[in-house]
Design an enzyme around this catalytic site. Structure first.
Site, PDB file in Angstrom:
ATOM      1  N   ARG A  57      51.912  48.416   8.655  1.00  0.00           N
ATOM      2  CA  ARG A  57      51.167  47.213   8.242  1.00  0.00           C
ATOM      3  C   ARG A  57      50.079  46.845   9.240  1.00  0.00           C
ATOM      4  O   ARG A  57      49.125  46.138   8.903  1.00  0.00           O
ATOM      5  CB  ARG A  57      52.124  46.052   7.967  1.00  0.00           C
ATOM      6  CG  ARG A  57      52.697  46.124   6.556  1.00  0.00           C
ATOM      7  CD  ARG A  57      53.919  45.293   6.383  1.00  0.00           C
ATOM      8  NE  ARG A  57      55.077  45.982   6.897  1.00  0.00           N
ATOM      9  CZ  ARG A  57      56.141  45.408   7.386  1.00  0.00           C
ATOM     10  NH1 ARG A  57      56.227  44.102   7.435  1.00  0.00           N
ATOM     11  NH2 ARG A  57      57.146  46.127   7.829  1.00  0.00           N
ATOM     12  N   GLU A  94      67.591  48.182  17.012  1.00  0.00           N
ATOM     13  CA  GLU A  94      68.884  47.510  17.104  1.00  0.00           C
ATOM     14  C   GLU A  94      69.981  48.526  17.479  1.00  0.00           C
ATOM     15  O   GLU A  94      70.833  48.256  18.308  1.00  0.00           O
ATOM     16  CB  GLU A  94      69.206  46.846  15.757  1.00  0.00           C
ATOM     17  CG  GLU A  94      70.187  45.712  15.909  1.00  0.00           C
ATOM     18  CD  GLU A  94      70.359  44.974  14.598  1.00  0.00           C
ATOM     19  OE1 GLU A  94      69.511  45.091  13.704  1.00  0.00           O
ATOM     20  OE2 GLU A  94      71.387  44.276  14.491  1.00  0.00           O
TER      21      GLU A  94
END
Ligand code: AMP
Length: 169
Positions: A57, A94
């Site tokens: 993006r 994560e």
């Protein structure tokens, strides 16, 4: 104005994440123009030579800004996508790590660079992008985002590079 075109999608891509969807903004001629105008005004275009956008993006907003301001554009991509010789930087996910890459000759030594992405969360991705640009001899002037999730304190990780964000949540 720009804020009304950001759609909150709960539990995407997994439970507990509130995803900030920028596609309604891209769809709106007025919203997109206002967003790019404000991003262009946030950092003096004379202070940098090139715009680096982070996949994927960051490509949309970085490239829009580059076309508007008549700057060159450099893609920073996920590992294994760029065909030429690359420099690489690891960043924390994560679970485990991932890598972003840039062509070694994408930025000339000493060239000043504005780095662009859609959203600043923990700052890990942009921190790696800053290291990558420095690794190939570029000079980061500032970072620019459409959205900052302030509560994650990502901008702390990017110091001393200035951080600009249109919308703060
Ligand atoms: P971070 O490295 O934690 O700052 O994450 C930034 C990257 O993850 C950006 O490229 C964003 O597009 C994406 N991202 C992280 N959190 C969100 C979210 N809540 N909504 C949309 N995109 C996100």
């Amino acid at each position: 104005m720009v804020e009304r075109y950001i759609r909150d999608v709960p539990d995407f891509p997994k439970k507990g994440i509130l995803f900030k969807d920028i596609t309604p903004l891209l769809q709106s001629a007025e919203g997109l123009q206002e967003c790019l105008d404000k991003m262009a005004a946030a950092v003096d275009p004379k202070s940098y030579d090139l715009i680096c956008g982070i996949e994927s993006r960051g490509f949309i907003f970085g490239m829009g800004l580059a076309a508007k301001l008549k700057k060159g554009f450099v893609p920073i991509r996920k590992r294994g996508k760029l065909p030429w010789k690359t420099a690489s930087q690891a960043y924390e996910l994560e679970y485990g790590t991932d890598h972003i890459e840039v062509h070694v000759d994408a930025v000339k030594p000493g060239q000043k660079v504005l780095l662009v992405d859609d959203l600043l969360a923990t700052g890990g991705t942009m921190e790696a992008a800053l290291k990558l640009v420095k690794q190939i001899g570029g000079v980061p002037v500032a970072t620019s985002f459409v959205i900052e999730l302030g509560f994650l304190k990502g901008r702390e990780k990017l110091k001393p590079t200035p951080v600009h964000a249109l919308l703060k949540f």
